[in-house]
Scaffold this motif. Structure first.
Motif, PDB file in Angstrom:
ATOM      1  N   ASN A 152       0.841  -1.208   0.000  1.00 24.52           N
ATOM      2  CA  ASN A 152       0.000   0.000   0.000  1.00 24.52           C
ATOM      3  C   ASN A 152       0.866   1.243   0.000  1.00 24.52           C
ATOM      4  O   ASN A 152       1.065   1.870   1.022  1.00 24.52           O
ATOM      5  CB  ASN A 152      -0.892   0.022   1.246  1.00 24.52           C
ATOM      6  N   LEU A 153       1.361   1.576  -1.171  1.00 28.01           N
ATOM      7  CA  LEU A 153       2.298   2.694  -1.235  1.00 28.01           C
ATOM      8  C   LEU A 153       1.622   3.970  -1.707  1.00 28.01           C
ATOM      9  O   LEU A 153       2.239   5.027  -1.718  1.00 28.01           O
ATOM     10  CB  LEU A 153       3.455   2.333  -2.164  1.00 28.01           C
ATOM     11  N   ASN A 154       0.363   3.855  -2.143  1.00 21.78           N
ATOM     12  CA  ASN A 154      -0.328   5.065  -2.602  1.00 21.78           C
ATOM     13  C   ASN A 154      -1.739   5.154  -2.041  1.00 21.78           C
ATOM     14  O   ASN A 154      -2.626   5.699  -2.676  1.00 21.78           O
ATOM     15  CB  ASN A 154      -0.330   5.139  -4.131  1.00 21.78           C
ATOM     16  N   ASP A 155      -1.945   4.564  -0.841  1.00 21.67           N
ATOM     17  CA  ASP A 155      -3.262   4.739  -0.231  1.00 21.67           C
ATOM     18  C   ASP A 155      -3.364   6.128   0.394  1.00 21.67           C
ATOM     19  O   ASP A 155      -2.465   6.955   0.237  1.00 21.67           O
ATOM     20  CB  ASP A 155      -3.545   3.620   0.791  1.00 21.67           C
ATOM     21  N   GLU A 156      -4.462   6.361   1.108  1.00 21.26           N
ATOM     22  CA  GLU A 156      -4.737   7.723   1.570  1.00 21.26           C
ATOM     23  C   GLU A 156      -3.612   8.290   2.442  1.00 21.26           C
ATOM     24  O   GLU A 156      -3.145   9.408   2.231  1.00 21.26           O
ATOM     25  CB  GLU A 156      -6.048   7.714   2.357  1.00 21.26           C
ATOM     26  N   ASN A 215      15.049   0.475  -4.308  1.00 20.36           N
ATOM     27  CA  ASN A 215      15.498   0.828  -5.646  1.00 20.36           C
ATOM     28  C   ASN A 215      14.395   1.531  -6.431  1.00 20.36           C
ATOM     29  O   ASN A 215      14.623   2.547  -7.078  1.00 20.36           O
ATOM     30  CB  ASN A 215      15.883  -0.457  -6.379  1.00 20.36           C
ATOM     31  N   ASP A 216      13.187   0.971  -6.356  1.00 19.05           N
ATOM     32  CA  ASP A 216      12.061   1.565  -7.068  1.00 19.05           C
ATOM     33  C   ASP A 216      11.699   2.917  -6.483  1.00 19.05           C
ATOM     34  O   ASP A 216      11.303   3.822  -7.207  1.00 19.05           O
ATOM     35  CB  ASP A 216      10.846   0.627  -7.013  1.00 19.05           C
ATOM     36  N   TRP A 217      11.836   3.062  -5.167  1.00 14.31           N
ATOM     37  CA  TRP A 217      11.558   4.366  -4.544  1.00 14.31           C
ATOM     38  C   TRP A 217      12.522   5.419  -5.084  1.00 14.31           C
ATOM     39  O   TRP A 217      12.125   6.513  -5.446  1.00 14.31           O
ATOM     40  CB  TRP A 217      11.684   4.263  -3.022  1.00 14.31           C
ATOM     41  N   ASP A 218      13.815   5.054  -5.138  1.00 16.94           N
ATOM     42  CA  ASP A 218      14.822   5.983  -5.653  1.00 16.94           C
ATOM     43  C   ASP A 218      14.430   6.498  -7.034  1.00 16.94           C
ATOM     44  O   ASP A 218      14.593   7.676  -7.342  1.00 16.94           O
ATOM     45  CB  ASP A 218      16.185   5.288  -5.784  1.00 16.94           C
ATOM     46  N   GLU A 219      13.908   5.577  -7.856  1.00 19.38           N
ATOM     47  CA  GLU A 219      13.660   5.935  -9.250  1.00 19.38           C
ATOM     48  C   GLU A 219      12.305   6.580  -9.479  1.00 19.38           C
ATOM     49  O   GLU A 219      12.035   7.082 -10.568  1.00 19.38           O
ATOM     50  CB  GLU A 219      13.791   4.682 -10.129  1.00 19.38           C
ATOM     51  N   THR A 220      11.429   6.538  -8.473  1.00 20.59           N
ATOM     52  CA  THR A 220      10.113   7.160  -8.664  1.00 20.59           C
ATOM     53  C   THR A 220       9.943   8.329  -7.691  1.00 20.59           C
ATOM     54  O   THR A 220      10.107   9.478  -8.080  1.00 20.59           O
ATOM     55  CB  THR A 220       8.985   6.126  -8.435  1.00 20.59           C
ATOM     56  N   VAL A 221       9.675   8.028  -6.432  1.00 22.91           N
ATOM     57  CA  VAL A 221       9.376   9.075  -5.459  1.00 22.91           C
ATOM     58  C   VAL A 221      10.603   9.964  -5.208  1.00 22.91           C
ATOM     59  O   VAL A 221      10.515  11.195  -5.271  1.00 22.91           O
ATOM     60  CB  VAL A 221       8.875   8.465  -4.130  1.00 22.91           C
ATOM     61  N   GLY A 222      11.747   9.333  -4.962  1.00 20.41           N
ATOM     62  CA  GLY A 222      12.961  10.106  -4.732  1.00 20.41           C
ATOM     63  C   GLY A 222      13.260  11.016  -5.911  1.00 20.41           C
ATOM     64  O   GLY A 222      13.620  12.179  -5.753  1.00 20.41           O
ATOM     65  N   LYS A 223      13.077  10.470  -7.101  1.00 14.63           N
ATOM     66  CA  LYS A 223      13.342  11.242  -8.310  1.00 14.63           C
ATOM     67  C   LYS A 223      12.383  12.429  -8.412  1.00 14.63           C
ATOM     68  O   LYS A 223      12.779  13.513  -8.831  1.00 14.63           O
ATOM     69  CB  LYS A 223      13.188  10.330  -9.526  1.00 14.63           C
ATOM     70  N   SER A 224      11.131  12.209  -7.986  1.00 15.58           N
ATOM     71  CA  SER A 224      10.172  13.317  -8.078  1.00 15.58           C
ATOM     72  C   SER A 224      10.569  14.449  -7.125  1.00 15.58           C
ATOM     73  O   SER A 224      10.324  15.619  -7.407  1.00 15.58           O
ATOM     74  CB  SER A 224       8.751  12.829  -7.779  1.00 15.58           C
ATOM     75  N   PHE A 225      11.200  14.108  -5.995  1.00 12.70           N
ATOM     76  CA  PHE A 225      11.709  15.155  -5.092  1.00 12.70           C
ATOM     77  C   PHE A 225      12.858  15.900  -5.753  1.00 12.70           C
ATOM     78  O   PHE A 225      12.925  17.119  -5.731  1.00 12.70           O
ATOM     79  CB  PHE A 225      12.186  14.558  -3.765  1.00 12.70           C
ATOM     80  N   ALA A 226      13.765  15.149  -6.330  1.00 15.21           N
ATOM     81  CA  ALA A 226      14.942  15.772  -6.943  1.00 15.21           C
ATOM     82  C   ALA A 226      14.536  16.659  -8.113  1.00 15.21           C
ATOM     83  O   ALA A 226      15.094  17.737  -8.304  1.00 15.21           O
ATOM     84  CB  ALA A 226      15.922  14.701  -7.389  1.00 15.21           C
ATOM     85  N   ASP A 227      13.545  16.203  -8.907  1.00 11.37           N
ATOM     86  CA  ASP A 227      13.147  16.957 -10.106  1.00 11.37           C
ATOM     87  C   ASP A 227      12.033  17.951  -9.832  1.00 11.37           C
ATOM     88  O   ASP A 227      11.587  18.643 -10.746  1.00 11.37           O
ATOM     89  CB  ASP A 227      12.630  15.998 -11.193  1.00 11.37           C
ATOM     90  N   LYS A 228      11.520  17.992  -8.627  1.00  9.00           N
ATOM     91  CA  LYS A 228      10.340  18.806  -8.298  1.00  9.00           C
ATOM     92  C   LYS A 228       9.180  18.478  -9.228  1.00  9.00           C
ATOM     93  O   LYS A 228       8.487  19.360  -9.717  1.00  9.00           O
ATOM     94  CB  LYS A 228      10.672  20.300  -8.386  1.00  9.00           C
ATOM     95  N   SER A 229       8.998  17.197  -9.513  1.00 10.18           N
ATOM     96  CA  SER A 229       7.885  16.808 -10.377  1.00 10.18           C
ATOM     97  C   SER A 229       6.760  16.214  -9.528  1.00 10.18           C
ATOM     98  O   SER A 229       6.828  16.223  -8.300  1.00 10.18           O
ATOM     99  CB  SER A 229       8.375  15.818 -11.429  1.00 10.18           C
ATOM    100  N   GLN A 234       3.975   2.113  -6.412  1.00  9.37           N
ATOM    101  CA  GLN A 234       3.042   1.042  -6.084  1.00  9.37           C
ATOM    102  C   GLN A 234       3.021  -0.008  -7.204  1.00  9.37           C
ATOM    103  O   GLN A 234       3.124  -1.208  -6.960  1.00  9.37           O
ATOM    104  CB  GLN A 234       1.641   1.646  -5.892  1.00  9.37           C
ATOM    105  N   GLN A 235       2.910   0.499  -8.441  1.00  3.71           N
ATOM    106  CA  GLN A 235       2.812  -0.376  -9.606  1.00  3.71           C
ATOM    107  C   GLN A 235       4.054  -1.264  -9.720  1.00  3.71           C
ATOM    108  O   GLN A 235       3.972  -2.478  -9.838  1.00  3.71           O
ATOM    109  CB  GLN A 235       2.662   0.501 -10.860  1.00  3.71           C
ATOM    110  N   ARG A 236       5.214  -0.610  -9.637  1.00  2.00           N
ATOM    111  CA  ARG A 236       6.464  -1.338  -9.823  1.00  2.00           C
ATOM    112  C   ARG A 236       6.666  -2.410  -8.764  1.00  2.00           C
ATOM    113  O   ARG A 236       7.027  -3.537  -9.077  1.00  2.00           O
ATOM    114  CB  ARG A 236       7.638  -0.369  -9.729  1.00  2.00           C
ATOM    115  N   VAL A 237       6.423  -2.021  -7.507  1.00  2.00           N
ATOM    116  CA  VAL A 237       6.668  -2.974  -6.422  1.00  2.00           C
ATOM    117  C   VAL A 237       5.674  -4.131  -6.504  1.00  2.00           C
ATOM    118  O   VAL A 237       6.050  -5.295  -6.347  1.00  2.00           O
ATOM    119  CB  VAL A 237       6.602  -2.273  -5.049  1.00  2.00           C
ATOM    120  N   SER A 238       4.385  -3.830  -6.802  1.00  2.00           N
ATOM    121  CA  SER A 238       3.412  -4.932  -6.886  1.00  2.00           C
ATOM    122  C   SER A 238       3.767  -5.859  -8.043  1.00  2.00           C
ATOM    123  O   SER A 238       3.682  -7.076  -7.918  1.00  2.00           O
ATOM    124  CB  SER A 238       1.981  -4.436  -7.095  1.00  2.00           C
TER     125      SER A 238
END
Lengths: 282, 445
Positions: free
Chosen positions: B230-234, B405-419, B429-433
């Protein structure tokens, strides 16, 4: 006639700065105490010249284990580089001057092996070595480093041009054995190429990180790369770590490249002629 | 080193993938009798112990002084990932693995899934339960009540802040995340060079601590081969959007931590707070010497005013490795190292490990220390109190490397890129599942 392009000169200077800046940072940073390291401007010296204290600490911390790592690295790289250069010279000469069945097929295999990154082979090698109890011994580093497909390739190209067929024939007519010819005539002519391979393998073994990381568990056997990484991870992150080792990691890194630079400067002449000779006819 | 790390992760995953299955179901071994234990502790034995705690020989000597028949060989096989890589290769090869090993909380499910750890219940682990802070015990407990390790050190999270900067810009210590956000805006407007805090875009550990505090349940093991993700629940979105929003707004920075610029920034007052773990205070004392006396400690701001909740970042345990020839001695060694009052005290005062035992967290000689770096504040007391508020329900996935690893490439990256962090959470969530499904897990939510 002399023509100079200002643009090119500036471009080259920019590249020079780009490549030297990290090195300069390293030298500057290794003269600072842990306190100054992060509270002063990174690219210039501070009043408190701490280099010698740092060097002293690097060699005394953890019962002087750094000196041990330095010697290990030296031993692994010199033995590996010497062995690899010798094997490459033998093999390259054989490929270049002897016609035998499967010559080109085997050479194709060697060329293919150039493409395989050594990191990818580390774990299979470990599994193999653990079967014959070579894990956690110096052999685990040296044996895999003796294999240098690129060096073999280089030596074949080099031997093709550097050794005159008539020389070998002359040797044979005079009654020298094949081994005698190799050691007395060929080896001497191959010297520049051998130095090139020697330096390549020396650098590769000196910088090798993943293989020793996997193979060795005993800090007494670590090369400098693994040892410094261990210190470095000890400074960063939880579990009671403090920043005290940071200055040692920086100074230790600086010291670890000094022998390599020395090797390059000393062997520079051979290195250059070796590279260019190999490059004329590819 | 990053490069090697990526390669290592791939290899490790490949190994993990081919080592599953084939073994029998774990059954609870019969408890060792006291006579068995006494006999094992008097039989000359050599144990190998992998740990990265510096100077641990002194603590180990306290064990061998009590049990002279047992010799312990201490090996520093690297901190964290390098050690795990070696451990996996050694386990795979079937030789060269240690008897006891230091292992971080978050890696316990990863290693217990591959049946690499010994259940300590037969060796009397259950009797030790009450000595440890509740949440640390649930961290080392398995889905069927197994006890995989003894907690050694912990990292309950709090907030270290710069009193001088707070005074200068008229900022009160924020009690809620809402106040924290307002303070972040106020501070950055007053001085654009200063950020209220830095949430490192490369630091999954701190982020997981934030999720933990918010009461998120990102992972749970629901059976031998089923997990929930549950990485994208409420709750997860609340935390992600909060930090993503502040970073995008530009009032909180996202510089990678434990790097040269980050150390520089801490020393020069670029960040007015560091949201960190209980090991942070000592770490900062060593790496930001020039700011001595300016820092104070407080609990993390709360999601709901008046609540008192915390997460954890870091800390480790001692576990016994499957395949050891001396499980009794190894288990008793792990127990002694983490429950003996003199040893645990030494860990806390010499190696600055933040304790996991209730006794030490209540010990005046530990909590009463008044370091000058924190202006004489009893920092250990602050974190001691925080430790009692860490949620006991938080769980780690049995495939941690992949999740990080997946966090680095998704959420972490969004912090670094301000996206867009919201979209990044969905991706995570998708990648890990997907990964879990490919590994043969039944994945629920």
């Amino acid at each position: 006639m002399k023509r100079r392009s200002n643009l090119l000169t500036i471009g080259m200077l920019a590249l020079l700065v780009y490549f030297l800046l990290p090195l300069f940072w390293l030298v500057v940073a290794s003269t600072k105490s842990t306190g100054d390291l992060f509270s002063s401007f990174g690219l210039w010296f501070t009043a408190d010249f701490h280099l010698f204290q740092n060097i002293g600490q690097v060699f005394t911390y953890g019962d002087g284990v750094y000196g041990r790592w330095l010697l290990n690295t030296l031993f692994y790289s010199v033995v590996s580089a010497g062995g690899a250069a010798f094997l490459c010279a033998l093999g390259g000469y054989g490929f270049a001057k002897f016609r035998f069945r499967g010559n080109s097929t085997l050479f194709g295999v060697v060329l293919a092996a150039v493409m395989v990154p050594t990191t990818a082979l580390a774990i299979p090698t470990y599994l193999l070595f653990s079967k014959i109890d070579l894990v956690n011994t110096p052999w685990a580093i040296i044996l895999p480093s003796l294999v240098s497909p690129f060096g073999l390739y280089l030596m074949r190209i080099y031997a093709q041009d550097a050794i005159d067929d008539s020389m070998i024939e002359a040797g044979r007519i005079d009654g020298a054995s094949e081994m005698g010819i190799f050691f007395k005539i060929v080896l001497r002519s191959l010297a520049p190429g051998i130095v090139t391979v020697l330096l390549f393998t020396l650098v590769a073994t000196w910088n090798n990180y993943f293989l020793p990381l996997i193979m060795l568990n005993d800090p007494e056997l670590y090369p400098i790369t693994v040892g410094l990484a261990a210190w470095s991870s000890q400074t960063a992150g939880g579990g009671g770590s403090t920043g005290d080792l940071l200055a040692l990691v920086v100074t230790g890194s600086m010291l670890s490249i000094v022998p390599l630079i020395a090797a390059f400067l000393l062997l520079q002449r051979y290195w250059q002629s070796g590279l260019s000779a190999g490059g004329v006819k590819g | 080193m990053k490069r090697f790390k990526a390669a290592a992760v791939v290899l490790v995953l490949a190994l993990a993938a081919c080592s599953g299955g084939g073994d029998d179901e774990t059954t609870k071994a019969a408890p060792a009798s006291q006579a068995d234990i006494d006999k094992a502790m008097q039989t000359p034995t050599e144990l190998t112990f992998w740990t990265w705690v510096p100077d641990i020989q002194k603590e180990v000597d306290m064990f061998t002084a009590k049990y002279p028949a047992i010799k312990v060989k201490v090996v520093n096989a690297g901190q964290g990932e390098p050690q795990y890589t070696k451990l996996r290769t050694a386990l795979k090869a079937g030789t060269g693995a240690p008897d006891a090993v230091q292992i971080e909380f978050q890696y316990i499910p990863t290693f217990s899934l591959t049946k690499s750890l010994v259940d300590l219940r037969p060796y009397g682990a259950e009797a030790q339960k009450d000595k440890f802070v509740d949440w640390t015990w649930s961290q080392v407990s398995g889905a069927n009540g197994e006890i995989w390790a003894y907690p050694q050190d912990t990292g309950p999270m709090g907030m270290l802040y710069r009193q001088d900067l707070f005074d200068k810009y008229g900022i009160e210590v924020p009690k809620t995340w809402e106040e924290f956000a307002a303070a972040a805006r106020k501070l950055h407007t007053a001085d654009p060079k200063v950020y209220l805090t830095n949430l490192a875009s490369n630091q999954n550990g701190a982020y997981m601590g934030m999720l933990w505090q918010a009461g998120a349940k990102p992972f749970a093991t629901t059976g031998p081969e089923s997990v929930t993700v549950n990485l994208n629940d409420e709750v997860a979105k609340k935390v992600g959007d909060y930090w993503g929003g502040l970073i995008k707004e530009g009032v909180v920075s996202a510089d990678p931590d434990f790097t040269d610029p980050w150390y520089q920034a801490l020393n020069r007052g670029k960040y007015a707070t560091w949201l960190t773990a209980a090991w942070g205070p000592v770490f900062l004392t060593g790496s930001a010497k020039s700011t001595s006396g300016k820092w104070r400690a407080a609990p993390l701001p709360q999601w709901t005013a008046g609540e008192n909740k915390a997460g954890n970042w870091g800390g480790s345990t001692t576990a016994v490795v499957t395949g050891t020839k001396n499980p009794v001695a190894a288990a008793k060694f792990a127990e002694f190292l983490n429950t003996d009052p003199a040893v645990t005290k030494r860990f806390a005062t010499e190696q600055f490990l933040f304790p996991a035992t209730k006794a030490l967290l209540a010990d005046q000689s530990f909590t009463g220390l008044k370091p000058e770096f924190y202006g004489g504040q009893t920092v250990n007391q602050v974190f001691s109190d925080i430790s009692g508020t860490v949620d006991t329900q938080f769980q780690w996935p049995p495939f941690l490397d992949q999740a990080v690893n997946d966090w680095d490439e998704t959420v972490g990256k969004s912090f670094a890129d301000k996206s867009d962090t919201g979209a990044a959470l969905d991706q995570w969530q998708q990648r890990v599942s997907d990964y879990a499904k490919n590994q043969g897990f039944k994945v629920g939510q």
